[in-house]
Design a protein around this motif. Structure first.
Motif, mmCIF file in Angstrom:
data_model
loop_
_atom_site.group_PDB
_atom_site.id
_atom_site.type_symbol
_atom_site.label_atom_id
_atom_site.label_comp_id
_atom_site.label_asym_id
_atom_site.label_seq_id
_atom_site.Cartn_x
_atom_site.Cartn_y
_atom_site.Cartn_z
ATOM 1 N N UNK A 106 -11.138 -0.012 -5.624
ATOM 2 C CA UNK A 106 -10.574 -0.802 -4.753
ATOM 3 C C UNK A 106 -8.955 -0.280 -4.463
ATOM 4 N N UNK A 107 -8.537 0.274 -3.258
ATOM 5 C CA UNK A 107 -7.285 0.754 -3.137
ATOM 6 C C UNK A 107 -5.997 -0.364 -3.408
ATOM 7 N N UNK A 108 -5.170 -0.061 -4.198
ATOM 8 C CA UNK A 108 -4.224 -1.090 -4.175
ATOM 9 C C UNK A 108 -3.298 -1.321 -2.923
ATOM 10 N N UNK A 109 -3.095 0.146 -2.295
ATOM 11 C CA UNK A 109 -2.191 -0.339 -0.906
ATOM 12 C C UNK A 109 -3.058 -1.167 0.050
ATOM 13 N N UNK A 110 -4.268 -1.046 -0.201
ATOM 14 C CA UNK A 110 -5.241 -1.972 1.075
ATOM 15 C C UNK A 110 -5.007 -3.261 0.488
ATOM 16 N N UNK A 111 -5.350 -3.826 -0.813
ATOM 17 C CA UNK A 111 -4.931 -5.078 -1.274
ATOM 18 C C UNK A 111 -3.599 -5.733 -0.871
ATOM 19 N N UNK A 112 -2.590 -4.828 -0.812
ATOM 20 C CA UNK A 112 -1.291 -5.509 -0.259
ATOM 21 C C UNK A 112 -1.138 -5.706 1.197
ATOM 22 N N UNK A 113 -2.053 -4.879 1.917
ATOM 23 C CA UNK A 113 -1.932 -5.165 3.222
ATOM 24 C C UNK A 113 -2.887 -6.319 3.628
ATOM 25 N N UNK A 114 -4.038 -6.456 2.943
ATOM 26 C CA UNK A 114 -4.891 -7.429 3.214
ATOM 27 C C UNK A 114 -4.593 -8.996 2.847
ATOM 28 N N UNK B 237 -13.642 -12.238 -0.250
ATOM 29 C CA UNK B 237 -14.498 -11.679 -1.350
ATOM 30 C C UNK B 237 -14.384 -12.867 -2.618
ATOM 31 N N UNK B 238 -15.295 -12.602 -3.507
ATOM 32 C CA UNK B 238 -15.392 -13.532 -4.603
ATOM 33 C C UNK B 238 -15.318 -12.470 -5.788
ATOM 34 N N UNK B 239 -14.974 -11.283 -5.721
ATOM 35 C CA UNK B 239 -14.614 -10.332 -6.478
ATOM 36 C C UNK B 239 -13.290 -10.509 -7.226
ATOM 37 N N UNK B 240 -12.981 -9.854 -8.123
ATOM 38 C CA UNK B 240 -11.911 -9.783 -8.925
ATOM 39 C C UNK B 240 -11.253 -8.417 -8.077
ATOM 40 N N UNK B 241 -10.417 -8.476 -7.315
ATOM 41 C CA UNK B 241 -9.755 -7.155 -6.566
ATOM 42 C C UNK B 241 -8.853 -6.598 -7.607
ATOM 43 N N UNK B 242 -8.243 -7.203 -8.446
ATOM 44 C CA UNK B 242 -7.176 -6.525 -8.967
ATOM 45 C C UNK B 242 -8.035 -5.705 -10.020
ATOM 46 N N UNK B 243 -9.039 -6.120 -10.730
ATOM 47 C CA UNK B 243 -10.004 -5.577 -11.505
ATOM 48 C C UNK B 243 -10.448 -4.332 -10.896
ATOM 49 N N UNK B 244 -10.927 -4.392 -9.725
ATOM 50 C CA UNK B 244 -11.393 -3.275 -8.770
ATOM 51 C C UNK B 244 -10.482 -2.368 -8.604
ATOM 52 N N UNK B 245 -9.085 -2.687 -8.557
ATOM 53 C CA UNK B 245 -8.073 -1.624 -8.289
ATOM 54 C C UNK B 245 -7.823 -0.797 -9.705
ATOM 55 N N UNK B 246 -7.829 -1.604 -10.697
ATOM 56 C CA UNK B 246 -7.814 -0.891 -12.242
ATOM 57 C C UNK B 246 -8.981 0.228 -12.388
ATOM 58 N N UNK B 247 -9.945 -0.249 -11.929
ATOM 59 C CA UNK B 247 -10.992 0.715 -12.174
ATOM 60 C C UNK B 247 -11.064 1.914 -10.778
ATOM 61 N N UNK B 248 -10.331 1.786 -9.801
ATOM 62 C CA UNK B 248 -10.493 2.794 -8.890
ATOM 63 C C UNK B 248 -11.396 2.383 -7.789
#
Ligand SMILES: Nc1ncnc2c1ncn2[C@@H]1O[C@H](COP(=O)(O)OP(=O)(O)OP(=O)(O)O)[C@@H](O)[C@H]1O
Length: 617
Positions: free
Chosen positions: A466-474, A453-464
């Motif tokens: 992107x799932x935080x639990x998926x981020x930790x798994x990936x 990805x080139x997206x800011x996933x942390x920001x996506x988690x904040x705005x709902x």
């Protein structure tokens, strides 16, 4: 407390801490010089707490976004109070206090007097230290909230702290810190018990995937190995302790429970006190092969030793070379890899390299998550049985995950994955079993997952989004490709690309030096476009500095339809305004990334070597 009068009232914990400081001979008016551990000690501590740190850093980013704008910093300390990492708000960064809170800083009570990080470590409990409750006056301007992170065996694994200017104190910060700590603790529990059966349970189904769910690790015979604090809370009065058996907690027999779990994702259980729970086991098929419908194909099956990484792209920048080693290590263990980096930095190339060094004989299957259809996602990924739905192909379809069995699944633009698909992917990551749509048979697959990805996933988690639990798994292994402008091997990349474009073309060192100074927002992809144009302009003579400023060739004819042209112009204009970021362009226009790609590709066909450079991939 002798001549020390401030503050007027102290809670018992803080008073005791002050007393300890005074007994140790500390003077509130004369703080000692801050003490820092040397770089090797910090490195060694970071390595020792690698897992806690990885889970904590993801949480710290979350926390950062939750309390951003309030003049603060977030710090992770080791169990003894040494700072390992910090994330600091721009306003706070410049304060004198912030300068003392940095990696290697020792924040034990005896070094920094009464402070939240040191006190949470000493008390083994969350604590807030506000303004003048700090022992040293120099920290009077701070409010600090710290909570210990407990490892699965009850030991302290680290301390999480959020400190802010006390004028910007936010009452809910401690609650957020505790939630982050719970998330980290659950991550530690699940990691330690990844080869055991982990029962996730809650009294209410809708809370099953939240922090308030209990976690119980059992072996395949039903003997309890560990229970999370929340599990022990639910099962109060029952022996939810290592060595006891599932049957001592619940009214259903263990084997019946396993059988039912194979038939359903969620099972209801009643404990011996009469409380009822919804229970799920994410890794059932991985841990309990006896109960599978199909012969297992465990992820841990021996696979050919990884080959020495020798990429077929340029990787002579030391930072990139280090990433190659990480990638090889990750593929040897079969853990997911998350590749980050701006557009055009070579994420897909790196993913293909991961597949090549893994020694896997199956296919490399790229999936553009932004382009996946909103409907029939499961069918696309997991395949479908013949006649599963109207329009289904005869003989069914294999599905992308199946195609990647024995190989690598590359999920590109993961930040654009629809939320519905994220929960499906999360389940897949837990047990690697798939059931084609319309079929009752499950089967286990052996897949190396690489996401980019080139997206800011942390920001996506904040705005709902992107799932935080998926981020930790990936992000088990996360690597970030540097932008082209920062790469030390710019010259080598440029010459390599030029050779591919036209083996007879050559470029002068002066021209290369000038090119190396450009900002390259489109990175290697943009460089390739520019070199293509230069090769044409120089027309077989050596590309020199004079060619760099040559006027661009006239634009190619416009596409047939003016309407289409207007649409393309709109897309191109938005693309330019968003710093040539495709995700941002798609967001601004309210279309999918795929649509943006298509329009830009059309544009690049008629402005093939125009001043903007082409789009390719
Ligand atoms: N180190 C490199 N050496 C040679 N070519 C490279 C290198 N890095 C990238 N490229 C080339 O740059 C182009 C873009 O690379 P790639 O598609 O892998 O980037 P990406 O980061 O996945 O882009 P996006 O985020 O837009 O999907 C490709 O043509 C690729 O071959």
């Amino acid at each position: 407390m002798g001549s020390i009068t401030r503050p007027a009232t102290l809670t018992p914990e803080i008073r005791q801490s002050w007393e300890r400081c005074l007994e140790a001979g500390l003077d509130p008016h004369r703080p000692p010089e801050p003490v820092y551990a040397d770089a090797a000690t910090v490195r060694e501590a970071r390595d020792r707490h690698e897992l806690t740190r990885r889970l904590a850093l993801a949480e710290m980013h979350n926390l950062y976004h939750q309390i951003s704008g309030s003049n603060f910093m977030i710090a992770l300390g080791d169990p003894g109070g040494m700072v390992l990492d910090t994330i600091t708000d721009d306003t706070f960064r410049t304060t004198a206090e912030a300068k003392n809170i940095r990696a290697g800083g020792l924040w034990g009570e005896l070094q920094q007097g009464t402070n939240a990080l040191g006190l949470a470590s000493a008390m083994k409990a969350p604590v807030t230290v506000h303004g003048p409750e700090h022992f040293f006056r120099m920290y009077d301007g701070l409010t600090c909230n710290a909570a210990p992170i407990f490892g699965p065996s009850g030991e302290i694994a680290g301390i999480l702290d959020a400190s802010s200017d006390c004028r910007s104190r936010q009452r809910h910060t401690m609650a957020l810190v505790k939630m982050s700590v719970r998330q980290i603790e659950n991550g530690l529990f699940r990691d330690l018990h990844r080869n055991d059966l982990v029962l996730i349970f809650h009294t209410r189904a809708e809370y099953l995937r939240t922090l308030s769910a209990g976690l119980l690790a059992v072996d395949p015979t039903g003997t309890i190995i560990a229970a999370s604090a929340q599990a022990a809370f639910f099962l109060q009065g029952l022996p939810a302790r290592p060595g006891h058996h599932f049957a001592e907690l619940f009214r259903t027999g263990f084997l019946d429970f396993l059988d039912e779990s194979h038939r359903r994702d969620r099972v209801r259980l009643e404990d011996h006190e009469g409380s009822s729970y919804v229970v799920a086991i994410d890794n059932l098929h991985k841990v309990c092969p006896l109960h599978r419908h199909q012969e297992p194909k465990p992820k841990s099956q021996p696979r050919p030793a990884p080959r020495t990484p020798s990429p077929d792209f340029i990787a002579e920048d030391p930072a990139v070379t280090a990433l190659l080693t990480q990638v090889a290590g990750a593929t040897a263990r079969g853990v997911p890899i998350l590749i980050r980096g701006p557009t055009g930095t070579g994420k897909e190339l790196m993913a293909r390299h991961a597949h090549a060094v893994s020694g896997r004989t199956g296919a490399f299957v790229p999936v553009n998550c932004a382009a996946l259809p909103d409907t029939l996602i499961e069918a696309e990924l997991f395949g479908y049985a013949e006649g599963a739905f109207t329009g289904a192909r005869r003989g069914g379809a294999k599905g992308l995950v199946n195609e990647a069995d024995g190989g690598t699944l590359f999920l590109d633009e993961i930040g654009d994955m629809p939320v519905q698909l994220q929960s499906i992917l999360l389940r897949l990551l837990d047990d690697w079993t798939i059931r084609p749509v319309g079929s009752s048979a499950r089967r286990t697959v052996d897949v190396q997952l690489v996401a980019a990805t080139n997206a800011n996933l942390e920001e996506a988690v904040q705005t709902g989004r992107f799932r935080a639990d998926l981020l930790y798994r990936l992000n088990t292994i996360e690597i970030t490709l540097p932008p082209l402008a920062e790469r030390k091997d710019f010259h080598r990349i440029a010459r390599h690309l030029l050779h591919i474009i036209d083996p007879a073309a050559s470029i002068a060192d002066t021209a290369l030096a000038l090119l190396a100074q450009r900002p390259w927002p489109g990175n290697v992809r943009e460089l390739r476009s520019v070199l293509t144009r230069l090769a044409i302009t120089a027309d077989r003579s050596v590309i020199g500095a004079e060619h760099l400023n040559a006027p661009a060739p006239p634009p190619a004819p416009a596409p047939a339809s003016t309407l289409e042209r207007a649409v393309i112009d709109q897309v191109v204009a938005t693309w330019e305004q968003s710093g040539r970021n495709i995700t941002e362009t798609a967001r601004r226009l309210g279309v999918t990334r795929n649509t943006v790609y298509k329009k830009l590709r059309t544009m690049s066909n008629y402005v093939k070597s125009g001043p903007r450079g082409g789009i390719d991939d």
